[in-house]
Scaffold this active site. Sequence first.
Site, PDB file in Angstrom:
ATOM      1  N   ASP A   1      -1.597   6.621   6.454  1.00 55.90           N
ATOM      2  CA  ASP A   1      -2.622   5.697   5.974  1.00 55.90           C
ATOM      3  C   ASP A   1      -2.846   4.687   7.095  1.00 55.90           C
ATOM      4  O   ASP A   1      -2.011   3.817   7.331  1.00 55.90           O
ATOM      5  CB  ASP A   1      -2.133   4.998   4.693  1.00 55.90           C
TER       6      ASP A   1
ATOM      7  N   TRP B   1       0.836  -1.210   0.000  1.00 58.22           N
ATOM      8  CA  TRP B   1       0.000   0.000   0.000  1.00 58.22           C
ATOM      9  C   TRP B   1       0.868   1.257   0.000  1.00 58.22           C
ATOM     10  O   TRP B   1       0.536   2.241  -0.646  1.00 58.22           O
ATOM     11  CB  TRP B   1      -0.979  -0.012   1.180  1.00 58.22           C
TER      12      TRP B   1
ATOM     13  N   LYS C   1     -11.982  -2.089   6.979  1.00 55.36           N
ATOM     14  CA  LYS C   1     -11.222  -3.025   7.794  1.00 55.36           C
ATOM     15  C   LYS C   1     -11.626  -2.945   9.267  1.00 55.36           C
ATOM     16  O   LYS C   1     -11.879  -3.955   9.869  1.00 55.36           O
ATOM     17  CB  LYS C   1      -9.722  -2.780   7.649  1.00 55.36           C
TER      18      LYS C   1
HETATM   19  C1  LIG Z   1      -7.062  -1.889   2.148  1.00 49.71           C
HETATM   20  C2  LIG Z   1      -6.037  -0.840   2.220  1.00 49.71           C
HETATM   21  C3  LIG Z   1      -5.981   0.214   1.275  1.00 49.71           C
HETATM   22  C4  LIG Z   1      -6.916   0.296   0.099  1.00 49.71           C
HETATM   23  O1  LIG Z   1      -8.197   0.641   0.486  1.00 49.71           O
HETATM   24  P1  LIG Z   1      -9.358   0.924  -0.586  1.00 49.71           P
HETATM   25  O2  LIG Z   1     -10.424   1.476   0.293  1.00 49.71           O
HETATM   26  O3  LIG Z   1      -9.695  -0.396  -1.211  1.00 49.71           O
HETATM   27  O4  LIG Z   1      -8.864   1.890  -1.569  1.00 49.71           O
HETATM   28  C5  LIG Z   1      -5.018   1.176   1.445  1.00 49.71           C
HETATM   29  N1  LIG Z   1      -4.143   1.131   2.465  1.00 49.71           N
HETATM   30  C6  LIG Z   1      -4.155   0.131   3.377  1.00 49.71           C
HETATM   31  C7  LIG Z   1      -3.157   0.133   4.500  1.00 49.71           C
HETATM   32  C8  LIG Z   1      -5.104  -0.878   3.281  1.00 49.71           C
HETATM   33  O5  LIG Z   1      -5.115  -1.858   4.185  1.00 49.71           O
END
Ligand SMILES: *Cc1c(COP(=O)(O)O)cnc(C)c1O
Length: 367
Positions: free
Chosen positions: A178, A103, A202
């Site tokens: 993030d 990511w 998540k």
């Molecule tokens: C799942 C995830 C993403 C992507 O998320 P989307 O909502 O599908 O764009 C980005 N960063 C991390 C750390 C993730 O776990």
Amino acid sequence: MEKRIYNFSAGPAILPEEVLLEAQKELFTLPGVGMSILEISHRSKTFDAILADAKNGIKQLLNVPDNYEILFLQGGASLQFSMVPLNLMPPKNKADYISTGSWSKKAIKEAKRVGTVNVAATTEEGEGENKFFKRIPKQSELKLDPDASYVHFTSNNTIYGTQWMSEPEVDNVPLVCDASSDILHKPIDVSKYALIYAGAQKNIGPSGVVLVIIRKDMLERSPDSLHTMLNYKIQAENDSMYNTPNTFGIYIIKLVTKYLLNLGGLEKMYEINKAKAKLLYEAIDNSNGFYKGHAEKKSRSLMNITFNLATPELEKKLIDEATKAGFSGLKGHRSVGGLRASIYNAFPTKGVEDLVTFMSDFQKRNS
Ligand SMILES: *Cc1c(COP(=O)(O)O)cnc(C)c1O
């Protein structure tokens, strides 16, 4: 009612049963409204209150200071890979990124379209098809530019199962995170951050909504030339409702925050998360090498526990048998293989205990 199974999916992921039951109960009509959340106007008083409750829930749980805005946007965390640099990189047009997984790399790819990216550290190892990450860099490894527009890091690496134990130290450079796969898993000091973003699916809700917590002074950076929907300042001025927001997603976030507050807040949640992860890591470490943890011990994630067996065949056998026994979603991400047990906030301790028992039985039968 049908029986639920243990859901170890990395995302979209398990939600608290209490939240699902409350949403189910209110799905035909919100109390006293005569219409469901799926049908009401986002400009209604009812939705105003739901949005305010969701924001207040986040604010209370994370102790968000008053000089921050809480936004619920769309396009997932992946659109934040673009919005962050588009809004925050100017005028210097350079930023530091710490690369700790897939990511992070995707965030870097989009930032490079906007300006100069200094990869302040990367923990990637291996060659070609066999590249991987298994740790978080030490502070001394970071080559930070004091003049960068911001420093970006990924607090939990969902795919590799590594996690920062505390924030990187970045002096006065704005820190951007993030936090998609570990938001609300423990208390954090929001005042250390200029911006935190997290896709909801998540730890805090369904897919299709992304939480953004942004310090208000950062809003002054958004260039007027930016497309309206990509502009944090305009999104904040319109309280996340420049266009129709994900009303259902925001409603579920409201219920999840209420659930966490009733549980005792994030201190309590953190205790539970540490205990759950300990059970699983101990099972791995005490298996005489039958199970091998992927991440270095100091970098281990409380949310995504990644491990391997001796051969891909044995891994497949375990996954097949586990699936039959009611443990779903244990297959590792396609880019790394192996196994991954995602045990987010809502994942029950009983499910981890049952998995540990299953793993111990499987080891006896196969060694
Ligand atoms: C799942 C995830 C993403 C992507 O998320 P989307 O909502 O599908 O764009 C980005 N960063 C991390 C750390 C993730 O776990």
